[in-house]
Design a protein around this motif. Structure first.
Motif, PDB file in Angstrom:
ATOM      1  N   LEU A 127      55.457  23.940  41.593  1.00 10.75           N
ATOM      2  CA  LEU A 127      56.631  24.757  41.880  1.00 10.75           C
ATOM      3  C   LEU A 127      56.177  26.081  42.478  1.00 10.75           C
ATOM      4  O   LEU A 127      55.099  26.574  42.160  1.00 10.75           O
ATOM      5  CB  LEU A 127      57.430  25.027  40.601  1.00 10.75           C
ATOM      6  N   ASP A 128      57.005  26.649  43.334  1.00 11.74           N
ATOM      7  CA  ASP A 128      56.686  27.941  43.937  1.00 11.74           C
ATOM      8  C   ASP A 128      57.996  28.661  44.229  1.00 11.74           C
ATOM      9  O   ASP A 128      59.074  28.103  44.039  1.00 11.74           O
ATOM     10  CB  ASP A 128      55.865  27.745  45.217  1.00 11.74           C
ATOM     11  N   PHE A 129      57.913  29.870  44.706  1.00 18.78           N
ATOM     12  CA  PHE A 129      59.094  30.655  45.038  1.00 18.78           C
ATOM     13  C   PHE A 129      59.377  30.539  46.526  1.00 18.78           C
ATOM     14  O   PHE A 129      58.452  30.477  47.345  1.00 18.78           O
ATOM     15  CB  PHE A 129      58.888  32.116  44.633  1.00 18.78           C
ATOM     16  N   LYS A 130      60.656  30.507  46.884  1.00 18.12           N
ATOM     17  CA  LYS A 130      61.057  30.367  48.287  1.00 18.12           C
ATOM     18  C   LYS A 130      60.349  31.384  49.171  1.00 18.12           C
ATOM     19  O   LYS A 130      59.862  31.043  50.243  1.00 18.12           O
ATOM     20  CB  LYS A 130      62.570  30.543  48.429  1.00 18.12           C
ATOM     21  N   SER A 131      60.286  32.621  48.723  1.00 13.10           N
ATOM     22  CA  SER A 131      59.664  33.675  49.543  1.00 13.10           C
ATOM     23  C   SER A 131      58.190  33.389  49.794  1.00 13.10           C
ATOM     24  O   SER A 131      57.670  33.673  50.861  1.00 13.10           O
ATOM     25  CB  SER A 131      59.821  35.032  48.867  1.00 13.10           C
ATOM     26  N   ASP A 132      57.494  32.806  48.821  1.00  8.73           N
ATOM     27  CA  ASP A 132      56.074  32.491  49.013  1.00  8.73           C
ATOM     28  C   ASP A 132      55.875  31.289  49.924  1.00  8.73           C
ATOM     29  O   ASP A 132      54.904  31.223  50.672  1.00  8.73           O
ATOM     30  CB  ASP A 132      55.405  32.221  47.661  1.00  8.73           C
ATOM     31  N   LEU A 133      56.801  30.339  49.893  1.00  7.82           N
ATOM     32  CA  LEU A 133      56.672  29.159  50.745  1.00  7.82           C
ATOM     33  C   LEU A 133      56.962  29.474  52.203  1.00  7.82           C
ATOM     34  O   LEU A 133      56.470  28.799  53.093  1.00  7.82           O
ATOM     35  CB  LEU A 133      57.604  28.050  50.262  1.00  7.82           C
ATOM     36  N   LYS A 134      57.756  30.506  52.461  1.00  7.53           N
ATOM     37  CA  LYS A 134      58.071  30.890  53.844  1.00  7.53           C
ATOM     38  C   LYS A 134      56.875  31.494  54.554  1.00  7.53           C
ATOM     39  O   LYS A 134      56.828  31.526  55.768  1.00  7.53           O
ATOM     40  CB  LYS A 134      59.238  31.875  53.859  1.00  7.53           C
ATOM     41  N   ASP A 135      55.907  31.967  53.792  1.00  7.55           N
ATOM     42  CA  ASP A 135      54.702  32.567  54.370  1.00  7.55           C
ATOM     43  C   ASP A 135      53.867  31.459  55.006  1.00  7.55           C
ATOM     44  O   ASP A 135      53.329  30.608  54.337  1.00  7.55           O
ATOM     45  CB  ASP A 135      53.909  33.276  53.271  1.00  7.55           C
ATOM     46  N   LYS A 136      53.775  31.459  56.303  1.00 10.71           N
ATOM     47  CA  LYS A 136      53.104  30.376  57.036  1.00 10.71           C
ATOM     48  C   LYS A 136      51.683  30.732  57.475  1.00 10.71           C
ATOM     49  O   LYS A 136      51.120  30.086  58.326  1.00 10.71           O
ATOM     50  CB  LYS A 136      53.918  30.018  58.274  1.00 10.71           C
ATOM     51  N   CYS A 141      46.060  31.541  52.124  1.00 14.08           N
ATOM     52  CA  CYS A 141      46.046  30.422  51.192  1.00 14.08           C
ATOM     53  C   CYS A 141      45.151  30.692  49.992  1.00 14.08           C
ATOM     54  O   CYS A 141      45.545  30.477  48.867  1.00 14.08           O
ATOM     55  CB  CYS A 141      45.601  29.147  51.900  1.00 14.08           C
ATOM     56  N   HIS A 142      43.969  31.159  50.221  1.00 12.83           N
ATOM     57  CA  HIS A 142      43.024  31.330  49.124  1.00 12.83           C
ATOM     58  C   HIS A 142      43.251  32.609  48.334  1.00 12.83           C
ATOM     59  O   HIS A 142      42.916  32.682  47.175  1.00 12.83           O
ATOM     60  CB  HIS A 142      41.591  31.279  49.651  1.00 12.83           C
ATOM     61  N   SER A 143      43.834  33.627  48.955  1.00 19.83           N
ATOM     62  CA  SER A 143      44.010  34.885  48.248  1.00 19.83           C
ATOM     63  C   SER A 143      45.352  34.971  47.527  1.00 19.83           C
ATOM     64  O   SER A 143      45.495  35.729  46.590  1.00 19.83           O
ATOM     65  CB  SER A 143      43.889  36.052  49.226  1.00 19.83           C
ATOM     66  N   LYS A 144      46.340  34.205  47.961  1.00 22.31           N
ATOM     67  CA  LYS A 144      47.659  34.265  47.359  1.00 22.31           C
ATOM     68  C   LYS A 144      47.626  33.754  45.929  1.00 22.31           C
ATOM     69  O   LYS A 144      46.939  32.801  45.616  1.00 22.31           O
ATOM     70  CB  LYS A 144      48.641  33.437  48.191  1.00 22.31           C
ATOM     71  N   HIS A 145      48.383  34.355  45.057  1.00 19.95           N
ATOM     72  CA  HIS A 145      48.501  33.957  43.653  1.00 19.95           C
ATOM     73  C   HIS A 145      47.164  34.006  42.942  1.00 19.95           C
ATOM     74  O   HIS A 145      46.737  33.055  42.320  1.00 19.95           O
ATOM     75  CB  HIS A 145      49.099  32.561  43.499  1.00 19.95           C
ATOM     76  N   GLY A 146      46.463  35.121  43.063  1.00 21.31           N
ATOM     77  CA  GLY A 146      45.195  35.272  42.377  1.00 21.31           C
ATOM     78  C   GLY A 146      45.326  35.095  40.878  1.00 21.31           C
ATOM     79  O   GLY A 146      44.456  34.555  40.229  1.00 21.31           O
ATOM     80  N   SER A 147      46.440  35.543  40.312  1.00 17.04           N
ATOM     81  CA  SER A 147      46.666  35.362  38.878  1.00 17.04           C
ATOM     82  C   SER A 147      48.091  34.872  38.685  1.00 17.04           C
ATOM     83  O   SER A 147      48.939  34.993  39.572  1.00 17.04           O
ATOM     84  CB  SER A 147      46.474  36.688  38.142  1.00 17.04           C
ATOM     85  N   ALA A 148      48.342  34.332  37.503  1.00 17.62           N
ATOM     86  CA  ALA A 148      49.689  33.851  37.194  1.00 17.62           C
ATOM     87  C   ALA A 148      50.683  35.009  37.222  1.00 17.62           C
ATOM     88  O   ALA A 148      51.788  34.880  37.746  1.00 17.62           O
ATOM     89  CB  ALA A 148      49.702  33.159  35.837  1.00 17.62           C
ATOM     90  N   CYS A 149      50.284  36.152  36.674  1.00 16.01           N
ATOM     91  CA  CYS A 149      51.189  37.309  36.671  1.00 16.01           C
ATOM     92  C   CYS A 149      51.487  37.784  38.083  1.00 16.01           C
ATOM     93  O   CYS A 149      52.613  38.184  38.389  1.00 16.01           O
ATOM     94  CB  CYS A 149      50.607  38.435  35.825  1.00 16.01           C
ATOM     95  N   HIS A 150      50.511  37.736  38.971  1.00 10.71           N
ATOM     96  CA  HIS A 150      50.730  38.130  40.363  1.00 10.71           C
ATOM     97  C   HIS A 150      51.780  37.221  40.997  1.00 10.71           C
ATOM     98  O   HIS A 150      52.635  37.678  41.750  1.00 10.71           O
ATOM     99  CB  HIS A 150      49.417  38.072  41.144  1.00 10.71           C
ATOM    100  N   GLN A 151      51.737  35.944  40.698  1.00  6.54           N
ATOM    101  CA  GLN A 151      52.703  35.009  41.253  1.00  6.54           C
ATOM    102  C   GLN A 151      54.101  35.235  40.672  1.00  6.54           C
ATOM    103  O   GLN A 151      55.089  35.119  41.389  1.00  6.54           O
ATOM    104  CB  GLN A 151      52.278  33.560  40.987  1.00  6.54           C
ATOM    105  N   LEU A 152      54.191  35.580  39.399  1.00  8.79           N
ATOM    106  CA  LEU A 152      55.480  35.681  38.711  1.00  8.79           C
ATOM    107  C   LEU A 152      56.129  37.055  38.746  1.00  8.79           C
ATOM    108  O   LEU A 152      57.360  37.151  38.741  1.00  8.79           O
ATOM    109  CB  LEU A 152      55.312  35.269  37.243  1.00  8.79           C
ATOM    110  N   ASP A 153      55.345  38.115  38.755  1.00  8.06           N
ATOM    111  CA  ASP A 153      55.885  39.469  38.626  1.00  8.06           C
ATOM    112  C   ASP A 153      56.958  39.772  39.664  1.00  8.06           C
ATOM    113  O   ASP A 153      56.758  39.563  40.863  1.00  8.06           O
ATOM    114  CB  ASP A 153      54.772  40.518  38.737  1.00  8.06           C
ATOM    115  N   HIS A 154      58.085  40.255  39.179  1.00  9.03           N
ATOM    116  CA  HIS A 154      59.198  40.742  39.994  1.00  9.03           C
ATOM    117  C   HIS A 154      59.839  39.657  40.848  1.00  9.03           C
ATOM    118  O   HIS A 154      60.498  39.971  41.847  1.00  9.03           O
ATOM    119  CB  HIS A 154      58.759  41.922  40.868  1.00  9.03           C
ATOM    120  N   LYS A 155      59.668  38.390  40.485  1.00 10.47           N
ATOM    121  CA  LYS A 155      60.294  37.294  41.234  1.00 10.47           C
ATOM    122  C   LYS A 155      61.602  36.910  40.561  1.00 10.47           C
ATOM    123  O   LYS A 155      61.764  37.017  39.348  1.00 10.47           O
ATOM    124  CB  LYS A 155      59.377  36.059  41.279  1.00 10.47           C
ATOM    125  N   ASP A 156      62.552  36.437  41.356  1.00 13.69           N
ATOM    126  CA  ASP A 156      63.836  35.972  40.865  1.00 13.69           C
ATOM    127  C   ASP A 156      63.664  34.513  40.444  1.00 13.69           C
ATOM    128  O   ASP A 156      63.307  33.657  41.257  1.00 13.69           O
ATOM    129  CB  ASP A 156      64.876  36.093  41.980  1.00 13.69           C
TER     130      ASP A 156
END
Length: 185
Positions: A127-136, A141-156
């Motif tokens: 699962l991912d967030f729409k805003s992150d999937l739009k990033d083409k 690829c390798h730097s995105k979502h370095g930590s779980a909190c980085h992926q989740l923080d301030h997301k709807d």
């Protein structure tokens, strides 16, 4: 905490295990680990909430999904832990933008949906967030979502989406699970 049969109307046989307690009135299944027990409860709740298919705690999310207050929720997203670190799943998807050529996009995520349980293995959808999937941009690829909190923080939470990418994992590799609130995917 034990996810007992009568908590989600599911009849299975349990003989203790690391998370469960013996219950004289309900037959329950023996689990080798707590993560498997929680994943089975989540899978059952998701199937009950979605008749046609595929403060926060796992028990609260399960109750929200199958309880009387159920409002179009069909998924309990969760994170798994290997030792002290959240597990990061990786998969690839294809997309085509303004050309007819398909391109490959790498997906890294810490958030999953249970799709199937088979003995000691589970099929998980990334699962991912729409805003992150739009990033083409593949360079990220390798730097995105370095930590779980980085992926989740301030997301709807309502922007969480299924990717259609599934991985099969060995449940014996995981020692903990954290559930997010139930959502509609």
């Amino acid at each position: 905490m034990s996810y007992r049969a009568y908590d989600y109307d599911y009849d299975y046989d349990h003989k203790g295990g690391c998370c469960g307690k013996k219950d004289k009135h309900h037959k329950m299944k023996h689990y080798k680990n707590c993560v498997e027990e929680v994943l089975e409860a989540i899978l059952f709740a998701q199937k009950k909430a979605k008749k046609d298919d595929c403060h926060t705690s796992c028990q609260q999310s399960i109750n929200d999904l199958i309880g009387e207050k159920r409002v179009k929720k069909n998924t309990i997203p969760f994170l798994l832990y290997c030792g002290c670190e959240p597990f990061k799943g990786t998969g690839v998807a294809t997309y085509s933008c303004h050309s007819k050529k398909e391109k490959i996009k790498c997906i890294h995520t810490h958030i999953f949906k249970i799709k199937e349980l088979n003995k000691d293995c589970a099929v998980l959808e990334l699962l991912d967030f729409k805003s992150d999937l739009k990033d083409k941009h593949p360079k990220q690829c390798h730097s995105k979502h370095g930590s779980a909190c980085h992926q989740l923080d301030h997301k709807d939470l309502d922007d969480l989406v299924g990717t259609g990418i599934c991985i099969t994992v060995d449940l014996s590799c995981f020692c903990a699970i954290t559930c997010l609130p139930a959502v509609h995917l």
